[in-house]
Write a protein that holds these residues in place. Structure first.
Motif, PDB file in Angstrom:
ATOM      1  N   GLU A 128      85.657  61.818  66.522  1.00  0.00           N
ATOM      2  CA  GLU A 128      85.652  60.892  65.385  1.00  0.00           C
ATOM      3  C   GLU A 128      84.314  60.143  65.316  1.00  0.00           C
ATOM      4  N   LEU A 129      83.805  59.744  66.491  1.00  0.00           N
ATOM      5  CA  LEU A 129      82.511  59.073  66.547  1.00  0.00           C
ATOM      6  C   LEU A 129      81.405  59.986  66.048  1.00  0.00           C
ATOM      7  N   GLU A 130      81.426  61.252  66.459  1.00  0.00           N
ATOM      8  CA  GLU A 130      80.412  62.214  66.020  1.00  0.00           C
ATOM      9  C   GLU A 130      80.487  62.408  64.502  1.00  0.00           C
ATOM     10  N   THR A 131      81.711  62.529  63.986  1.00  0.00           N
ATOM     11  CA  THR A 131      81.898  62.662  62.533  1.00  0.00           C
ATOM     12  C   THR A 131      81.364  61.422  61.822  1.00  0.00           C
ATOM     13  N   SER A 132      81.649  60.254  62.378  1.00  0.00           N
ATOM     14  CA  SER A 132      81.169  59.003  61.784  1.00  0.00           C
ATOM     15  C   SER A 132      79.646  58.938  61.815  1.00  0.00           C
ATOM     16  N   ARG A 133      79.043  59.409  62.913  1.00  0.00           N
ATOM     17  CA  ARG A 133      77.578  59.410  63.002  1.00  0.00           C
ATOM     18  C   ARG A 133      76.972  60.328  61.953  1.00  0.00           C
ATOM     19  N   LYS A 134      77.580  61.519  61.788  1.00  0.00           N
ATOM     20  CA  LYS A 134      77.091  62.458  60.768  1.00  0.00           C
ATOM     21  C   LYS A 134      77.218  61.839  59.383  1.00  0.00           C
TER      22      LYS A 134
ATOM     23  N   GLU B  99      74.256  60.939  56.687  1.00  0.00           N
ATOM     24  CA  GLU B  99      74.286  61.384  55.292  1.00  0.00           C
ATOM     25  C   GLU B  99      74.179  60.190  54.354  1.00  0.00           C
ATOM     26  N   LEU B 100      74.909  59.117  54.681  1.00  0.00           N
ATOM     27  CA  LEU B 100      74.846  57.913  53.851  1.00  0.00           C
ATOM     28  C   LEU B 100      73.455  57.280  53.892  1.00  0.00           C
ATOM     29  N   GLN B 101      72.812  57.332  55.058  1.00  0.00           N
ATOM     30  CA  GLN B 101      71.458  56.798  55.149  1.00  0.00           C
ATOM     31  C   GLN B 101      70.493  57.612  54.287  1.00  0.00           C
ATOM     32  N   LYS B 102      70.650  58.941  54.313  1.00  0.00           N
ATOM     33  CA  LYS B 102      69.809  59.792  53.467  1.00  0.00           C
ATOM     34  C   LYS B 102      70.061  59.481  51.996  1.00  0.00           C
ATOM     35  N   GLU B 103      71.338  59.366  51.640  1.00  0.00           N
ATOM     36  CA  GLU B 103      71.693  59.055  50.256  1.00  0.00           C
ATOM     37  C   GLU B 103      71.138  57.689  49.863  1.00  0.00           C
ATOM     38  N   HIS B 104      71.242  56.729  50.781  1.00  0.00           N
ATOM     39  CA  HIS B 104      70.716  55.386  50.522  1.00  0.00           C
ATOM     40  C   HIS B 104      69.208  55.440  50.275  1.00  0.00           C
ATOM     41  N   THR B 105      68.501  56.223  51.093  1.00  0.00           N
ATOM     42  CA  THR B 105      67.055  56.359  50.930  1.00  0.00           C
ATOM     43  C   THR B 105      66.729  56.961  49.565  1.00  0.00           C
ATOM     44  N   LYS B 106      67.491  57.988  49.180  1.00  0.00           N
ATOM     45  CA  LYS B 106      67.256  58.622  47.875  1.00  0.00           C
ATOM     46  C   LYS B 106      67.545  57.646  46.738  1.00  0.00           C
TER      47      LYS B 106
END
Length: 150
Positions: A52-58, A62-69
């Protein structure tokens, strides 16, 4: 790590993969000496939480990439908005200048139109006067003895 449990009295707990000697000793000190079944359940829960932690990190990446975009898109939009605002200001000024030029041109047109109309009326009157003089002269030649008003 596989831990020898003969000196600590930990029984068959040392045969469970992923269970360290330190974990077993902590449980013994706390008075909660777990059973092998309980430890296996905890290990399964631990593995589940790791996944679950690994999924949350992924997901976070993804959210950080989306935030940057989105942030870049926002910067672009703000820049475009600033440029558009500047263009609107410039175009309004050009429009106002054009309206003033049009008003001046209309005033010049009106002035010239009045002048030309006045001039044309003067020419028409001159021509009418010339024709009257020509008619009078023609009548004088035809009837030299008749007095005609000039």
């Amino acid at each position: 790590a596989v831990v020898s449990t003969q000196s600590t009295g930990e029984g068959n707990l040392s045969t469970i993969p992923g269970l360290s000697r330190a974990m077993i000793q902590r449980a013994a000190r706390a008075g909660n000496m777990p059973t092998a079944i309980r430890v296996e359940e905890l290990l399964k829960k631990n593995e589940s939480l790791r996944e679950e932690l690994e999924t949350s990190r992924k997901s976070l990446k993804e959210l950080q990439k989306e935030h940057t975009k989105v942030k870049e898109d926002c910067k672009t939009a703000c820049s475009n908005l600033h440029y558009a605002t500047m263009q609107v200001t410039t175009l309004k000024q050009v429009r106002d200048d054009t309206i003033q030029k049009l008003r001046r041109a209309q005033q010049n047109y009106d002035t010239l139109n009045k002048s030309i109309t006045k001039q044309a009326a003067g020419w028409v009157q001159e021509r009418l006067d010339e024709r009257a003089v020509e008619r009078t002269n023609k009548l004088k030649r035809i009837f030299p003895s008749v007095n005609t008003p000039a």
